[in-house]
Design a protein around this motif. Sequence first.
Motif, short mmCIF file in Angstrom:
data_model
loop_
_atom_site.label_atom_id
_atom_site.label_comp_id
_atom_site.label_asym_id
_atom_site.label_seq_id
_atom_site.Cartn_x
_atom_site.Cartn_y
_atom_site.Cartn_z
N GLU A 1 -2.98 0.22 14.65
CA GLU A 1 -2.09 -0.67 13.88
C GLU A 1 -2.90 -1.61 12.99
O GLU A 1 -2.63 -1.76 11.79
CB GLU A 1 -1.24 -1.49 14.87
CG GLU A 1 -0.20 -2.37 14.23
CD GLU A 1 1.02 -1.56 13.84
OE1 GLU A 1 1.82 -2.06 13.04
OE2 GLU A 1 1.16 -0.39 14.32
N GLU A 2 -3.89 -2.21 13.59
CA GLU A 2 -4.73 -3.17 12.88
C GLU A 2 -5.46 -2.49 11.71
O GLU A 2 -5.57 -3.06 10.62
CB GLU A 2 -5.76 -3.74 13.87
CG GLU A 2 -6.07 -5.19 13.68
CD GLU A 2 -4.87 -6.08 13.96
OE1 GLU A 2 -4.71 -7.07 13.24
OE2 GLU A 2 -4.08 -5.76 14.89
N LEU A 3 -5.94 -1.29 11.95
CA LEU A 3 -6.64 -0.56 10.89
C LEU A 3 -5.68 -0.19 9.77
O LEU A 3 -6.02 -0.28 8.58
CB LEU A 3 -7.32 0.70 11.45
CG LEU A 3 -8.47 0.46 12.44
CD1 LEU A 3 -9.07 1.78 12.90
CD2 LEU A 3 -9.54 -0.43 11.81
N ALA B 1 -5.98 -1.34 5.85
CA ALA B 1 -6.11 -0.33 4.80
C ALA B 1 -5.07 -0.53 3.70
O ALA B 1 -5.13 0.12 2.66
CB ALA B 1 -5.99 1.07 5.39
N ALA B 2 -4.12 -1.42 3.94
CA ALA B 2 -3.03 -1.59 2.98
C ALA B 2 -3.47 -2.30 1.71
O ALA B 2 -2.92 -2.07 0.64
CB ALA B 2 -1.88 -2.37 3.64
N GLY B 3 -4.47 -3.18 1.81
CA GLY B 3 -4.88 -3.98 0.67
C GLY B 3 -5.66 -3.26 -0.40
O GLY B 3 -5.11 -2.92 -1.46
N PRO B 4 -6.93 -2.97 -0.16
CA PRO B 4 -7.83 -2.47 -1.22
C PRO B 4 -7.44 -1.09 -1.72
O PRO B 4 -6.77 -0.34 -1.02
CB PRO B 4 -9.20 -2.40 -0.52
CG PRO B 4 -9.04 -3.12 0.77
CD PRO B 4 -7.60 -3.06 1.13
N ALA C 1 -13.19 -3.11 4.39
CA ALA C 1 -12.04 -3.73 5.05
C ALA C 1 -11.80 -3.13 6.42
O ALA C 1 -11.53 -3.85 7.40
CB ALA C 1 -10.80 -3.57 4.17
N LEU C 2 -11.91 -1.81 6.51
CA LEU C 2 -11.68 -1.14 7.80
C LEU C 2 -12.77 -1.52 8.80
O LEU C 2 -12.49 -1.79 9.97
CB LEU C 2 -11.64 0.38 7.61
CG LEU C 2 -10.35 0.93 7.01
CD1 LEU C 2 -10.49 2.42 6.71
CD2 LEU C 2 -9.19 0.71 7.98
N ALA C 3 -14.01 -1.53 8.34
CA ALA C 3 -15.11 -1.86 9.24
C ALA C 3 -14.96 -3.28 9.78
O ALA C 3 -15.15 -3.53 10.97
CB ALA C 3 -16.45 -1.70 8.53
N LEU C 4 -14.61 -4.21 8.91
CA LEU C 4 -14.45 -5.60 9.34
C LEU C 4 -13.27 -5.75 10.30
O LEU C 4 -13.35 -6.49 11.28
CB LEU C 4 -14.28 -6.52 8.12
CG LEU C 4 -15.54 -6.64 7.26
CD1 LEU C 4 -15.26 -7.41 5.97
CD2 LEU C 4 -16.67 -7.33 8.05
N ALA C 5 -12.18 -5.03 10.03
CA ALA C 5 -11.02 -5.09 10.92
C ALA C 5 -11.38 -4.50 12.29
O ALA C 5 -10.98 -5.02 13.33
CB ALA C 5 -9.85 -4.33 10.31
N GLU D 1 -8.99 9.14 6.24
CA GLU D 1 -8.53 9.17 4.86
C GLU D 1 -9.55 8.54 3.91
O GLU D 1 -9.90 9.12 2.89
CB GLU D 1 -7.20 8.41 4.73
CG GLU D 1 -6.00 9.23 5.16
CD GLU D 1 -4.72 8.40 5.14
OE1 GLU D 1 -4.58 7.56 4.23
OE2 GLU D 1 -3.87 8.61 6.04
N VAL D 2 -10.04 7.35 4.28
CA VAL D 2 -10.99 6.69 3.39
C VAL D 2 -12.30 7.46 3.33
O VAL D 2 -12.97 7.50 2.29
CB VAL D 2 -11.24 5.22 3.82
CG1 VAL D 2 -12.06 5.15 5.07
CG2 VAL D 2 -11.93 4.46 2.70
#
Lengths: 194, 194
Positions: free
Chosen positions: B68-70, B74-77, B86-90, B129-130
């Motif tokens: 969920e958090e990931l 992923a919704a922003g950038p 963003a994913l790594a930091l989350a 996906e990324v």
Amino acid sequence: MPTPERTSREAIVAVGRELLEAEGLAGLTMQAVADRVGVKAPSLYKRVRNRDELVRLITEATIDDLGEELRKAAAGPTDAPSLVAALALAFRAFAHRFPAGFHLIFAPGPVGTRPSYDAIVASSLPLLEVAGALAGPERALDAARTLTAWANGFISMELAGAFNLGGDVDEAFAFGIRTLTTALQAREVAQAVG
Amino acid sequence: MPTPERTSREAIVAVGRELLEAEGLAGLTMQAVADRVGVKAPSLYKRVRNRDELVRLITEATIDDLGEELRKAAAGPTDAPSLVAALALAFRAFAHRFPAGFHLIFAPGPVGTRPSYDAIVASSLPLLEVAGALAGPERALDAARTLTAWANGFISMELAGAFNLGGDVDEAFAFGIRTLTTALQAREVAQAVG
DNA sequence: ACCTGAACACCGTTCAAGT
DNA sequence: ACCTGAACACCGTTCAAGT
């Protein structure tokens, strides 16, 4: 009247390691260790403070073995990329040989079970050296951390069965080695981004 | 004569997660869970088969939360490098919030405690996906594995206190993101080596 | 249909009593 | 000086008996 010693700390740790690998951490009971070592459970407390300390001793012995293995692997190659590959492969081979012990190195757990920081540092010296050779002295620490983090994470996931789906795992590991070696070598590129 | 239900599987798992984070895996006892949930220990066995299953449910709930958090991160950038960061930091922030639960995801343990493969796959979809966007579709799996392996290993080592010596850990994490992003983007370079 | 007290096996650990 | 049997607290789990 003195009684002859019927076991030793070394024997207890050695048997503990076998038991850990064969039965898992839950199977590492004081009773089981005592049986295999040939004494009754209470006698173990003459050699180790408690079960947590035994776990710590097992972990540190495993770390020492790993360091030895890495030092041997680093003896062969001379160029930095071959050295990185040799170390990574030795790291993975060791983890496959002692999966449960390997996992304890970075596992959380009661404070008394955690290995000393010195043990970890000593075992990772070979890697720090090659990281310096690869990425330059002032990038050595960052490069070594990136390499160990990747190798450690890859192996944890592999041992946890997270790579069961699709693809050759050996090839995936080799891909990671190539990718990281290239990236850490290309210092200009890495610094240009971010 | 029916008796009113005094707890639920959800409440047991929720309390179990709190207890796990607060007291560690050894502190996650059926007795402690029962106390906090307001029943006697034997009643828990109406909702979960045994402690191993409770550990598994806790792990899977943690994995779902992480996914969920990931997905939110992923919704922003929109560009691939920003998405990776963003994913790594989350991922790391989540691990810091639930270190014990995070560790269970890839920890070995009795078979009954291991999470289902589906749960892991579902939570790592955003990353797959990324990885595809970054490294191209046919390198997506390898790239995703390299990224998760590194992030997972970095965080395991960090939480185990292996980075206590020297340097800014946040900066080291950022260094890794930059290094891997660059490397996985530069497909020609990575393929030229090895 | 869910809840509980009582009970069992097992585990870590301590300690007095043996040699 | 090391070893052991006995004992204690604690834990997971089962089950008969309650409501």
